[in-house]
Design a protein around this motif. Structure first.
Motif, PDB file in Angstrom:
ATOM      1  N   ASP A  47       0.947  -7.176  -7.596  1.00  0.00           N
ATOM      2  CA  ASP A  47       2.103  -6.524  -6.957  1.00  0.00           C
ATOM      3  C   ASP A  47       3.351  -6.644  -7.820  1.00  0.00           C
ATOM      4  O   ASP A  47       4.081  -5.675  -8.038  1.00  0.00           O
ATOM      5  N   GLY A  48       3.596  -7.870  -8.298  1.00  0.00           N
ATOM      6  CA  GLY A  48       4.776  -8.105  -9.126  1.00  0.00           C
ATOM      7  C   GLY A  48       4.748  -7.306 -10.414  1.00  0.00           C
ATOM      8  O   GLY A  48       5.760  -6.704 -10.806  1.00  0.00           O
ATOM      9  N   PHE A  49       3.590  -7.282 -11.084  1.00  0.00           N
ATOM     10  CA  PHE A  49       3.480  -6.573 -12.366  1.00  0.00           C
ATOM     11  C   PHE A  49       3.542  -5.057 -12.199  1.00  0.00           C
ATOM     12  O   PHE A  49       3.972  -4.352 -13.104  1.00  0.00           O
ATOM     13  N   MET A  50       3.114  -4.544 -11.047  1.00  0.00           N
ATOM     14  CA  MET A  50       3.144  -3.091 -10.838  1.00  0.00           C
ATOM     15  C   MET A  50       4.519  -2.602 -10.407  1.00  0.00           C
ATOM     16  O   MET A  50       5.058  -1.637 -10.954  1.00  0.00           O
ATOM     17  N   ILE A  51       5.104  -3.262  -9.410  1.00  0.00           N
ATOM     18  CA  ILE A  51       6.305  -2.733  -8.763  1.00  0.00           C
ATOM     19  C   ILE A  51       7.580  -3.044  -9.545  1.00  0.00           C
ATOM     20  O   ILE A  51       8.473  -2.196  -9.659  1.00  0.00           O
ATOM     21  N   THR A  52       7.675  -4.252 -10.116  1.00  0.00           N
ATOM     22  CA  THR A  52       8.922  -4.649 -10.789  1.00  0.00           C
ATOM     23  C   THR A  52       9.308  -3.756 -11.959  1.00  0.00           C
ATOM     24  O   THR A  52      10.452  -3.263 -12.014  1.00  0.00           O
ATOM     25  N   PRO A  53       8.414  -3.506 -12.931  1.00  0.00           N
ATOM     26  CA  PRO A  53       8.825  -2.679 -14.078  1.00  0.00           C
ATOM     27  C   PRO A  53       9.235  -1.263 -13.674  1.00  0.00           C
ATOM     28  O   PRO A  53      10.196  -0.716 -14.224  1.00  0.00           O
ATOM     29  N   LEU A  71       7.916 -10.969  -5.255  1.00  0.00           N
ATOM     30  CA  LEU A  71       6.785 -10.085  -4.974  1.00  0.00           C
ATOM     31  C   LEU A  71       5.458 -10.797  -5.207  1.00  0.00           C
ATOM     32  O   LEU A  71       4.516 -10.677  -4.412  1.00  0.00           O
ATOM     33  N   THR A  72       5.383 -11.559  -6.301  1.00  0.00           N
ATOM     34  CA  THR A  72       4.156 -12.290  -6.618  1.00  0.00           C
ATOM     35  C   THR A  72       3.863 -13.351  -5.567  1.00  0.00           C
ATOM     36  O   THR A  72       2.732 -13.464  -5.071  1.00  0.00           O
ATOM     37  N   LEU A  73       4.877 -14.129  -5.214  1.00  0.00           N
ATOM     38  CA  LEU A  73       4.679 -15.205  -4.238  1.00  0.00           C
ATOM     39  C   LEU A  73       4.399 -14.651  -2.846  1.00  0.00           C
ATOM     40  O   LEU A  73       3.540 -15.169  -2.123  1.00  0.00           O
ATOM     41  N   GLY A  74       5.128 -13.580  -2.466  1.00  0.00           N
ATOM     42  CA  GLY A  74       4.884 -12.963  -1.161  1.00  0.00           C
ATOM     43  C   GLY A  74       3.497 -12.362  -1.073  1.00  0.00           C
ATOM     44  O   GLY A  74       2.779 -12.561  -0.080  1.00  0.00           O
TER      45      GLY A  74
END
Length: 320
Positions: free
Chosen positions: A159-165, A109-112
């Motif tokens: 994006d990564g920090f919001m969606i993953t958890p 998610l972070t890289l995308g």
């Protein structure tokens, strides 16, 4: 119970089963070889491109600085999913733990997301170079380039920090089989036994917001670029500008098109098989194609590559 949600997720098991590409193929061994070749091509192509730009002084300008960042993202992006997929096939296992799944999800998610914003920065760079060439060294100085790149990485990580958890704390009471070759959010969400409609709406809005700004920048930049190219009197200038922009637009269409399908189309358009095929485009094929697109259609890069190969051949002959 809440503290153990990440690990056990309301079940006695903490592992997921990745039912990936190989289970859908009639010739898994051949598919494994093809994916391995693609992976090695992506790694070698992007690393060579990074080294060419680093060592050739003629390529030390903003456009190639952005291309090095894109190649770096592609190397990391394909490395998040493909090595594990190949190792699982060779070892005969298909399990991934919840923490590993969460980490894989966060990284892709972070890289995308970072690549979305970087492509917008690259479009703005081409706009300034073609529409305001005399002011280009001022408008795209080192400080501005670093700010654009660091902003791309930061916004992607949001994006990564919001969606993953949120995704990984849903209760998974159904089958632990993820019908995908990596922990992609929609595939994981299908395992949840709770109502995810509100979260899916939230994720859709996040994708719209994440795509809206880059798409606006890209479409505006290329509208001005096409208008400027049309007004150019030099046929050579038109050809060079169009070649540069068409390469970038090819990458944009491939990457954004796959993202729109995956995260913005209704569930009625999705099947596990289609989702995996589309994911192959932006996780495997795009990292392979990017260095080819930016090298084969770019005279400066091909010239630098020929120069490097000539230096190697001359040095080898001198040794002999």
């Amino acid at each position: 119970m809440e503290n153990n949600t990440w690990v056990n997720n309301h079940t006695g098991r903490s592992d997921f089963d990745l039912v990936g590409l190989f289970s859908q193929s009639k010739h898994p061994a051949l598919l494994c070889v093809v994916i391995l070749v693609d992976f090695l091509m992506a790694l070698s192509g992007n690393i060579i491109l990074i080294l060419l730009i680093y060592f050739d002084a003629h390529l030390h300008n903003p456009m190639y600085f952005f291309i090095t960042q894109l190649s770096l993202m592609d190397v990391m992006y394909i490395s998040v999913t493909v090595p594990k997929m190949l190792m699982d096939q060779v070892m005969g296992v298909n399990k991934i733990s919840a923490p590993e799944c969460g980490m894989q999800m966060f990284l892709y998610l972070t890289l995308g997301g970072s690549e979305f914003f970087l492509l917008a920065a690259m479009a703005y760079d081409r706009y300034v170079a073609i529409c305001h060439p005399l002011r280009y060294p001022i408008l795209m100085n080192n400080r501005v380039c670093l700010l654009l790149v660091s902003s791309s990485w930061f916004l992607g990580s949001v994006d990564g920090f919001m969606i993953t958890p949120i995704t990984m704390t849903f209760p998974f009471c159904r089958s632990r089989e993820i019908y995908h070759f990596f922990c992609e959010v929609p595939a994981v969400m299908k395992l949840s036994c709770s109502d995810t409609s509100l979260y899916e709406t939230f994720m859709y809005l996040c994708c719209v917001i994440s795509l809206l700004f880059p798409v606006t920048v890209i479409s505006s930049s290329y509208s001005f670029i096409l208008f400027t190219i049309h007004r150019m009197k030099s046929a050579e200038g038109q050809k060079k500008a169009f070649a540069t922009c068409s390469s970038h637009m090819t990458v944009v269409v491939l990457f954004y098109g796959a993202a729109v399908y995956t995260y913005m189309l209704p569930n009625t358009y999705h099947t596990p098989e289609k989702d995996m095929i589309v994911s192959v485009f932006y996780t495997i094929l795009t990292p392979v194609l990017n260095p080819l697109i930016y090298s084969l259609r770019n005279k400066d890069v091909t010239r630098a590559l020929k120069k490097m190969l000539n230096v190697k051949s001359v040095s080898q002959e001198s040794i002999k």
